[in-house]
Design an enzyme around this catalytic site. Structure first.
Site, PDB file in Angstrom:
ATOM      1  N   ASN A  10       0.859  -1.191   0.000  1.00 41.34           N
ATOM      2  CA  ASN A  10       0.000   0.000   0.000  1.00 41.34           C
ATOM      3  C   ASN A  10       0.892   1.237   0.000  1.00 41.34           C
ATOM      4  O   ASN A  10       1.470   1.585   1.026  1.00 41.34           O
ATOM      5  CB  ASN A  10      -0.908  -0.030   1.236  1.00 41.34           C
ATOM      6  CG  ASN A  10      -1.763   1.217   1.348  1.00 41.34           C
ATOM      7  OD1 ASN A  10      -1.841   2.029   0.405  1.00 41.34           O
ATOM      8  ND2 ASN A  10      -2.414   1.387   2.488  1.00 41.34           N
ATOM      9  N   LYS A  12       0.065   4.260  -0.224  1.00 37.57           N
ATOM     10  CA  LYS A  12      -0.588   5.449   0.362  1.00 37.57           C
ATOM     11  C   LYS A  12      -0.391   6.638  -0.588  1.00 37.57           C
ATOM     12  O   LYS A  12      -0.332   6.440  -1.799  1.00 37.57           O
ATOM     13  CB  LYS A  12      -0.087   5.690   1.786  1.00 37.57           C
ATOM     14  CG  LYS A  12      -0.224   4.399   2.634  1.00 37.57           C
ATOM     15  CD  LYS A  12      -0.024   4.577   4.098  1.00 37.57           C
ATOM     16  CE  LYS A  12      -0.213   3.231   4.795  1.00 37.57           C
ATOM     17  NZ  LYS A  12      -0.109   3.327   6.245  1.00 37.57           N
ATOM     18  N   HIS A 100      -9.397   1.017   5.316  1.00 38.74           N
ATOM     19  CA  HIS A 100      -8.093   1.251   5.964  1.00 38.74           C
ATOM     20  C   HIS A 100      -8.294   2.209   7.137  1.00 38.74           C
ATOM     21  O   HIS A 100      -9.111   3.130   7.067  1.00 38.74           O
ATOM     22  CB  HIS A 100      -7.100   1.837   4.953  1.00 38.74           C
ATOM     23  CG  HIS A 100      -5.701   1.855   5.477  1.00 38.74           C
ATOM     24  ND1 HIS A 100      -5.262   2.819   6.355  1.00 38.74           N
ATOM     25  CD2 HIS A 100      -4.666   1.009   5.277  1.00 38.74           C
ATOM     26  CE1 HIS A 100      -3.997   2.561   6.666  1.00 38.74           C
ATOM     27  NE2 HIS A 100      -3.610   1.472   6.025  1.00 38.74           N
ATOM     28  N   GLU A 102      -6.704   4.640   8.105  1.00 38.60           N
ATOM     29  CA  GLU A 102      -6.531   6.062   7.774  1.00 38.60           C
ATOM     30  C   GLU A 102      -7.810   6.631   7.163  1.00 38.60           C
ATOM     31  O   GLU A 102      -8.123   7.817   7.349  1.00 38.60           O
ATOM     32  CB  GLU A 102      -5.316   6.229   6.839  1.00 38.60           C
ATOM     33  CG  GLU A 102      -4.023   6.066   7.627  1.00 38.60           C
ATOM     34  CD  GLU A 102      -2.844   5.532   6.836  1.00 38.60           C
ATOM     35  OE1 GLU A 102      -2.871   5.580   5.591  1.00 38.60           O
ATOM     36  OE2 GLU A 102      -1.894   5.050   7.473  1.00 38.60           O
ATOM     37  N   GLU A 172      -4.828  -4.774  10.925  1.00 33.78           N
ATOM     38  CA  GLU A 172      -3.795  -3.752  11.104  1.00 33.78           C
ATOM     39  C   GLU A 172      -4.034  -2.994  12.400  1.00 33.78           C
ATOM     40  O   GLU A 172      -4.867  -2.073  12.445  1.00 33.78           O
ATOM     41  CB  GLU A 172      -3.845  -2.738   9.956  1.00 33.78           C
ATOM     42  CG  GLU A 172      -3.545  -3.311   8.600  1.00 33.78           C
ATOM     43  CD  GLU A 172      -3.010  -2.238   7.659  1.00 33.78           C
ATOM     44  OE1 GLU A 172      -2.024  -2.505   6.997  1.00 33.78           O
ATOM     45  OE2 GLU A 172      -3.567  -1.128   7.628  1.00 33.78           O
ATOM     46  N   GLY A 178       2.984   2.577  10.663  1.00 30.52           N
ATOM     47  CA  GLY A 178       3.919   3.678  10.438  1.00 30.52           C
ATOM     48  C   GLY A 178       4.686   4.104  11.667  1.00 30.52           C
ATOM     49  O   GLY A 178       5.320   5.153  11.682  1.00 30.52           O
ATOM     50  N   SER A 218       3.956  -1.846  10.192  1.00 30.96           N
ATOM     51  CA  SER A 218       5.420  -1.881  10.332  1.00 30.96           C
ATOM     52  C   SER A 218       6.034  -3.207   9.895  1.00 30.96           C
ATOM     53  O   SER A 218       7.030  -3.653  10.464  1.00 30.96           O
ATOM     54  CB  SER A 218       5.839  -1.516  11.764  1.00 30.96           C
ATOM     55  OG  SER A 218       5.444  -0.177  12.061  1.00 30.96           O
TER      56      SER A 218
HETATM   57  O1  LIG Z   1      -1.585  -0.395   4.644  1.00 36.57           O
HETATM   58  C1  LIG Z   1      -0.515  -0.497   5.243  1.00 36.57           C
HETATM   59  C2  LIG Z   1      -0.415  -0.229   6.635  1.00 36.57           C
HETATM   60  O2  LIG Z   1      -1.098   0.890   7.032  1.00 36.57           O
HETATM   61  C3  LIG Z   1       0.935  -0.399   7.247  1.00 36.57           C
HETATM   62  O3  LIG Z   1       1.765   0.700   7.058  1.00 36.57           O
HETATM   63  P1  LIG Z   1       3.285   0.601   7.571  1.00 36.57           P
HETATM   64  O4  LIG Z   1       3.835  -0.685   7.001  1.00 36.57           O
HETATM   65  O5  LIG Z   1       3.961   1.810   7.020  1.00 36.57           O
HETATM   66  O6  LIG Z   1       3.232   0.550   9.053  1.00 36.57           O
END
Ligand SMILES: O=C[C@H](O)COP(=O)(O)O
Length: 261
Positions: A10, A12, A100, A102, A172, A178, A218
């Site tokens: 992803n 983002k 998600h 977010e 998640e 993140g 992460s």
């Molecule tokens: O969609 C992915 C997740 O929100 C994980 O993000 P991350 O690997 O940067 O923690």
């Protein structure tokens, strides 16, 4: 039933369409065909990159797939800024992320919205990656299993067993996204098993055994092996590490059982 692992990157709101082409080329170069027999690898770029990724994947007959980060609950019409499932299907998207954290947090998406988007994706032949996950306060209160089960049930309410068989679920924990604070493998397994038990209840044990349940938060090349080794963790929804070609290829290879590229 053996479930084929899925590694979904992803991106983002990162990378323009030119940067997208460069990253996909690097990932594809690092992962020869033999890896794709054992792992499905997909990239989830911003909407504006998808046509470029489609052209590259189709033109070079790449074995990775791609998807989108969101989809409208509506089919068409006066919904300024939204993108429909049929538009994504026309672009060859295999997956779409729905719910998600977010989007749940920053855009106020409710479980009802997530359900509507899940239905919209299924109606267009796109596999929804339905995201759930608890915040830190829920985790610290020890209520994470019940919270995730309730969120999953509400996000899939009323779907048939056949529809549920066509989804992917991503667990998640919000506190791990993140932040560099990855859940322990045991933490990920605990909730992913509860997800599978819930899918058995909502659909059937057979469907639950077939649906892929991912962990996200992460994930990187160092921790992916232990996470994916858990019996109910079938891959990863990867954020930051999916923007680095070498690391994403390495963790895809780990999910395939190696050897490293
Ligand atoms: O969609 C992915 C997740 O929100 C994980 O993000 P991350 O690997 O940067 O923690």
């Amino acid at each position: 039933m053996a479930r084929k692992p899925l590694i979904a990157g992803n991106w983002k709101m990162n990378l323009n369409h030119l940067e997208a082409i460069a990253l996909v080329q690097k990932i594809a170069f690092s992962l020869p065909a033999k890896y794709f027999e054992k792992v499905d690898v997909t990239v989830i770029p911003p909407f504006t990159d998808i046509r470029s990724v489609q052209t590259l994947v189709e033109g070079d007959k790449l074995l990775l797939t791609y998807g989108a980060q969101d989809v409208s609950a509506h089919e068409s019409g006066a919904y300024t800024g939204e993108i429909s499932g049929s538009m994504l299907a026309k672009l060859g998207c295999t997956f779409v992320v729905v719910g998600h954290s977010e989007r749940r947090t920053l855009h106020g998406e409710s479980d009802e919205t997530v359900l509507a988007k899940t239905k919209a994706a299924l109606g267009c032949g796109i596999t929804p990656i339905v995201c759930i996950g608890e915040g830190l306060n829920i985790r610290e209160a020890g209520e994470h299993v019940a919270y995730n089960v309730a969120q999953l049930k509400a996000s899939l309410a009323g779907l048939s067993a056949d529809e549920i068989s066509q989804i992917v679920v991503a667990y998640e924990p919000v506190w791990a996204i993140g932040t560099g604070k990855v859940a322990s493998a045991a933490d990920a397994q605990e909730v992913c098993k509860a997800v599978r038990d819930t899918l058995a209840e909502l659909a059937s044990p057979e469907v639950a055994q077939a649906v892929r349940v991912l962990y996200g938060g992460s994930v990187n090349a160092k921790n992916a092996g232990e996470l994916i080794a858990q019996p109910d963790v079938d891959g990863g929804l990867v954020g930051g590490a999916s923007l680095k070609a070498d690391e994403f290829a390495t963790l895809s290879a780990i999910a395939a059982g190696g050897p490293l590229p």
